[in-house]
Design an enzyme around this catalytic site. Structure first.
Site, PDB file in Angstrom:
ATOM      1  N   CYS A  91       5.599 -15.546  -3.413  1.00 31.89           N
ATOM      2  CA  CYS A  91       4.891 -15.960  -2.192  1.00 31.89           C
ATOM      3  C   CYS A  91       4.937 -17.488  -2.068  1.00 31.89           C
ATOM      4  O   CYS A  91       4.719 -18.196  -3.048  1.00 31.89           O
ATOM      5  CB  CYS A  91       3.443 -15.478  -2.228  1.00 31.89           C
ATOM      6  SG  CYS A  91       3.330 -13.710  -2.467  1.00 31.89           S
ATOM      7  N   CYS A 149     -11.928 -13.715 -13.456  1.00 36.73           N
ATOM      8  CA  CYS A 149     -10.636 -13.507 -12.814  1.00 36.73           C
ATOM      9  C   CYS A 149      -9.569 -13.537 -13.900  1.00 36.73           C
ATOM     10  O   CYS A 149      -9.444 -14.536 -14.613  1.00 36.73           O
ATOM     11  CB  CYS A 149     -10.433 -14.637 -11.792  1.00 36.73           C
ATOM     12  SG  CYS A 149      -8.822 -14.632 -11.037  1.00 36.73           S
ATOM     13  N   CYS A 203       1.774 -19.809  -3.116  1.00 33.14           N
ATOM     14  CA  CYS A 203       1.112 -19.583  -4.402  1.00 33.14           C
ATOM     15  C   CYS A 203       1.809 -20.330  -5.534  1.00 33.14           C
ATOM     16  O   CYS A 203       3.024 -20.259  -5.693  1.00 33.14           O
ATOM     17  CB  CYS A 203       1.126 -18.087  -4.696  1.00 33.14           C
ATOM     18  SG  CYS A 203       0.524 -17.670  -6.333  1.00 33.14           S
ATOM     19  N   SER A 244      -6.069  -6.818  -7.243  1.00 31.85           N
ATOM     20  CA  SER A 244      -5.530  -7.398  -6.022  1.00 31.85           C
ATOM     21  C   SER A 244      -4.010  -7.277  -6.059  1.00 31.85           C
ATOM     22  O   SER A 244      -3.383  -7.599  -7.064  1.00 31.85           O
ATOM     23  CB  SER A 244      -5.951  -8.872  -5.956  1.00 31.85           C
ATOM     24  OG  SER A 244      -5.341  -9.505  -4.855  1.00 31.85           O
ATOM     25  N   CYS A 272      -7.908 -19.634  -6.105  1.00 38.85           N
ATOM     26  CA  CYS A 272      -6.851 -18.655  -5.854  1.00 38.85           C
ATOM     27  C   CYS A 272      -5.537 -19.356  -5.566  1.00 38.85           C
ATOM     28  O   CYS A 272      -5.485 -20.268  -4.752  1.00 38.85           O
ATOM     29  CB  CYS A 272      -7.168 -17.811  -4.626  1.00 38.85           C
ATOM     30  SG  CYS A 272      -8.564 -16.770  -4.851  1.00 38.85           S
ATOM     31  N   CYS A 279       4.764 -14.880 -12.149  1.00 36.21           N
ATOM     32  CA  CYS A 279       4.856 -13.793 -11.161  1.00 36.21           C
ATOM     33  C   CYS A 279       6.224 -13.870 -10.498  1.00 36.21           C
ATOM     34  O   CYS A 279       6.717 -14.966 -10.211  1.00 36.21           O
ATOM     35  CB  CYS A 279       3.754 -13.923 -10.106  1.00 36.21           C
ATOM     36  SG  CYS A 279       3.778 -12.557  -8.911  1.00 36.21           S
ATOM     37  N   GLY A 310       0.072 -13.180 -11.677  1.00 32.32           N
ATOM     38  CA  GLY A 310       0.843 -11.939 -11.758  1.00 32.32           C
ATOM     39  C   GLY A 310       0.516 -10.902 -10.710  1.00 32.32           C
ATOM     40  O   GLY A 310      -0.503 -10.959 -10.039  1.00 32.32           O
ATOM     41  N   GLU A 338      -3.808 -17.937 -17.617  1.00 36.14           N
ATOM     42  CA  GLU A 338      -5.104 -18.499 -17.278  1.00 36.14           C
ATOM     43  C   GLU A 338      -6.089 -17.421 -16.856  1.00 36.14           C
ATOM     44  O   GLU A 338      -5.710 -16.413 -16.273  1.00 36.14           O
ATOM     45  CB  GLU A 338      -4.950 -19.545 -16.169  1.00 36.14           C
ATOM     46  CG  GLU A 338      -4.216 -20.769 -16.703  1.00 36.14           C
ATOM     47  CD  GLU A 338      -3.947 -21.834 -15.664  1.00 36.14           C
ATOM     48  OE1 GLU A 338      -3.967 -23.014 -16.027  1.00 36.14           O
ATOM     49  OE2 GLU A 338      -3.711 -21.489 -14.496  1.00 36.14           O
ATOM     50  N   SER A 362      -3.377  -8.018  -0.370  1.00 35.49           N
ATOM     51  CA  SER A 362      -3.102  -9.354   0.180  1.00 35.49           C
ATOM     52  C   SER A 362      -2.168  -9.214   1.373  1.00 35.49           C
ATOM     53  O   SER A 362      -0.957  -9.112   1.209  1.00 35.49           O
ATOM     54  CB  SER A 362      -2.465 -10.247  -0.892  1.00 35.49           C
ATOM     55  OG  SER A 362      -3.327 -10.341  -1.998  1.00 35.49           O
TER      56      SER A 362
HETATM   57  N1  SAH Z   1      -0.621 -10.996  -7.163  1.00 28.43           N
HETATM   58  C1  SAH Z   1      -1.830 -10.484  -6.656  1.00 28.43           C
HETATM   59  C2  SAH Z   1      -3.052 -11.077  -7.333  1.00 28.43           C
HETATM   60  C3  SAH Z   1      -3.045 -12.543  -7.623  1.00 28.43           C
HETATM   61  S1  SAH Z   1      -3.111 -13.625  -6.249  1.00 28.43           S
HETATM   62  C4  SAH Z   1      -1.906 -10.679  -5.151  1.00 28.43           C
HETATM   63  O1  SAH Z   1      -1.065 -11.395  -4.612  1.00 28.43           O
HETATM   64  O2  SAH Z   1      -2.777 -10.085  -4.540  1.00 28.43           O
HETATM   65  C5  SAH Z   1      -4.820 -13.442  -5.749  1.00 28.43           C
HETATM   66  C6  SAH Z   1      -5.076 -13.834  -4.305  1.00 28.43           C
HETATM   67  O3  SAH Z   1      -4.901 -15.232  -4.128  1.00 28.43           O
HETATM   68  C7  SAH Z   1      -4.156 -13.155  -3.283  1.00 28.43           C
HETATM   69  O4  SAH Z   1      -4.909 -12.568  -2.254  1.00 28.43           O
HETATM   70  C8  SAH Z   1      -3.329 -14.292  -2.743  1.00 28.43           C
HETATM   71  O5  SAH Z   1      -2.942 -14.031  -1.407  1.00 28.43           O
HETATM   72  C9  SAH Z   1      -4.300 -15.454  -2.870  1.00 28.43           C
HETATM   73  N2  SAH Z   1      -3.674 -16.768  -2.867  1.00 28.43           N
HETATM   74  C10 SAH Z   1      -2.476 -17.114  -3.406  1.00 28.43           C
HETATM   75  N3  SAH Z   1      -2.237 -18.426  -3.210  1.00 28.43           N
HETATM   76  C11 SAH Z   1      -3.302 -18.920  -2.519  1.00 28.43           C
HETATM   77  C12 SAH Z   1      -3.629 -20.213  -2.033  1.00 28.43           C
HETATM   78  N4  SAH Z   1      -2.853 -21.262  -2.221  1.00 28.43           N
HETATM   79  N5  SAH Z   1      -4.818 -20.347  -1.381  1.00 28.43           N
HETATM   80  C13 SAH Z   1      -5.655 -19.300  -1.208  1.00 28.43           C
HETATM   81  N6  SAH Z   1      -5.395 -18.072  -1.669  1.00 28.43           N
HETATM   82  C14 SAH Z   1      -4.222 -17.875  -2.313  1.00 28.43           C
HETATM   83 FE1  SF4 Z   2       2.424 -13.305  -7.203  1.00 26.83          FE
HETATM   84 FE2  SF4 Z   2       0.099 -12.821  -5.963  1.00 26.83          FE
HETATM   85 FE3  SF4 Z   2       1.013 -15.336  -6.227  1.00 26.83          FE
HETATM   86 FE4  SF4 Z   2       2.228 -13.654  -4.558  1.00 26.83          FE
HETATM   87  S1  SF4 Z   2       0.121 -14.427  -4.392  1.00 26.83           S
HETATM   88  S2  SF4 Z   2       3.254 -15.010  -6.037  1.00 26.83           S
HETATM   89  S3  SF4 Z   2       2.041 -11.752  -5.677  1.00 26.83           S
HETATM   90  S4  SF4 Z   2       0.410 -14.000  -7.879  1.00 26.83           S
END
Ligand code: SAH
Ligand code: SF4
Length: 351
Positions: free
Chosen positions: A116, A105, A119, A193, A336, A112, A161, A92, A216
């Site tokens: 986390c 974006c 996410c 990021s 995000c 990934c 990712g 996406e 992050s």
């Molecule tokens: N993998 C990389 C980039 C993709 S995630 C990373 O983790 O940085 C991009 C951003 O979205 C990150 O800062 C992550 O912490 C945030 N994110 C992930 N899940 C989220 C959620 N449910 N609500 C708000 N931000 C979120």
């Molecule tokens: Fe992967 Fe970033 Fe999502 Fe963590 S927040 S699972 S590193 S995409």
């Protein structure tokens, strides 16, 4: 035999290809300009190139972008694209219009593997890395949709990712995106990021040109970060901030962005805010606070606006620059952490 897709090859590689085919080097450069500067992907339309060369190219090669499998428009103007890759996997990309400058974006991997807990992409696991052509192909694809003005937009690697686990291809894409002879985006308009792959950040210290970085962080204690971001068990907060402190040493104008997803009753207390300000002491930083975007089935919730405000005020009082990221595209699950394409659900976009 299937014709090879040339998308993602660099200027040097296309020059080498032209020479291999018995052409003079500048033909390779011309081919490069057609693809990345003029965004022409059909041999018949590359009228700057001699017909005979084009015919020979057409026999063995093609230039193919990821195809748009689905498009969803949010009421706030954001658009989420589901892009299909040549092996049928899907990623996406999200277009986010902004008054100053539009942002795209993009994804760096299919799924990934970092895991986390907040996410949605984590639920897919890691299927594979994207190739350089699949990364720039997202940008070219959205330009083709007439949403972006070529050369004048931000690119953020905040889609699916972990970009630093696909560092080689991400940096090749970065070079393609910023080449003045090609896509010509400013280096300062591209942000990667990362969840905090410390050894790769360490490697970046030695690079001449790097994109902006967003880290992050999301927690202020090892105990919580271990739990919500398993990568912390490999490189903890201390390791991560140690390398962050050295990243922009040579350029006092640059600032690192720290992202902080606010999770209700988990990392949003006054004490967390104080600890965060203390952790960032000495690092040229700004903080992007992201109130959690709810995902069904995930064990977190979003704090009340008053809590978000108070958290930010504590940071501001301690001279930390803080921005609350406005949620965009949440009505189409494009915000995000909401990007996922779960194959088991068949159709595509999970909420
Ligand atoms: N993998 C990389 C980039 C993709 S995630 C990373 O983790 O940085 C991009 C951003 O979205 C990150 O800062 C992550 O912490 C945030 N994110 C992930 N899940 C989220 C959620 N449910 N609500 C708000 N931000 C979120
Ligand atoms: Fe992967 Fe970033 Fe999502 Fe963590 S927040 S699972 S590193 S995409």
């Amino acid at each position: 035999m299937k014709r090879k897709n040339l998308l993602g090859l660099s200027r040097q590689e296309l020059v080498a290809l032209a020479v291999e085919m018995g052409e003079r080097p500048f033909r390779g450069k011309q081919l490069y300009h057609q693809i990345y500067r003029r965004r022409i992907f059909k041999w018949t339309e590359m009228t700057d190139l001699p017909v005979a060369f084009r015919e020979r190219l057409a026999r063995d090669f093609r230039v193919t972008l990821p195809s748009v499998a689905n498009r969803q428009d949010s009421s706030d103007g954001s658009v989420k694209f589901l892009m299909e890759l040549e092996d049928g996997l899907r990623i996406e990309s999200v277009y986010i219009p902004e008054p100053s400058r539009d942002t795209l974006c993009i994804s760096s991997q299919v799924g990934c593997g970092v895991g986390c807990t907040f996410c949605m992409t984590a639920r897919m696991g890691l299927l594979r890395n994207l190739k350089p052509g699949e990364i720039v192909g997202q940008v070219l694809g959205v330009i083709q949709e007439k949403l972006l003005t070529p050369g004048v937009f931000n690119v953020v690697f905040m889609g699916m990712g972990e970009p630093l686990y696909n560092y080689r291809n991400v940096m090749r894409a970065f070079q393609l995106l910023t080449d003045p002879e090609g896509m010509n985006l400013s280096r300062r308009k591209i942000t990667i990021s990362t969840s905090g792959v410390a050894p790769v950040l360490e490697k970046m210290l030695g690079e001449e040109f790097t994109p902006n970085l967003a880290i992050s962080l999301n927690a202020t204690t090892g105990e919580l970060r271990d739990r919500i971001m398993p990568i912390n068990r490999k490189w903890n907060i201390e390791d991560l901030l140690n390398v962050c402190g050295r990243l922009y040493r040579d350029d006092p104008r640059r600032r690192l962005t720290f992202e902080y997803v606010l999770l209700k009753n988990e990392n949003d207390s006054d004490r967390d805010a104080v600890r965060l300000a203390n952790l960032l002491k000495g690092i040229p930083a700004k903080v992007n606070v992201l109130p959690y975007n709810p995902n069904s089935g995930l064990p977190h919730s979003r704090p009340d606006p008053e809590r978000v405000q108070r958290f930010c005020r504590i940071l501001t009082e301690r001279q930390v620059a803080v921005f609350v990221r406005k949620t965009r595209g949440d009505d189409i699950s494009a915000a995000c952490g909401q990007l996922a394409w779960l194959r088991s659900e068949g159709v595509g976009i999970a909420t």
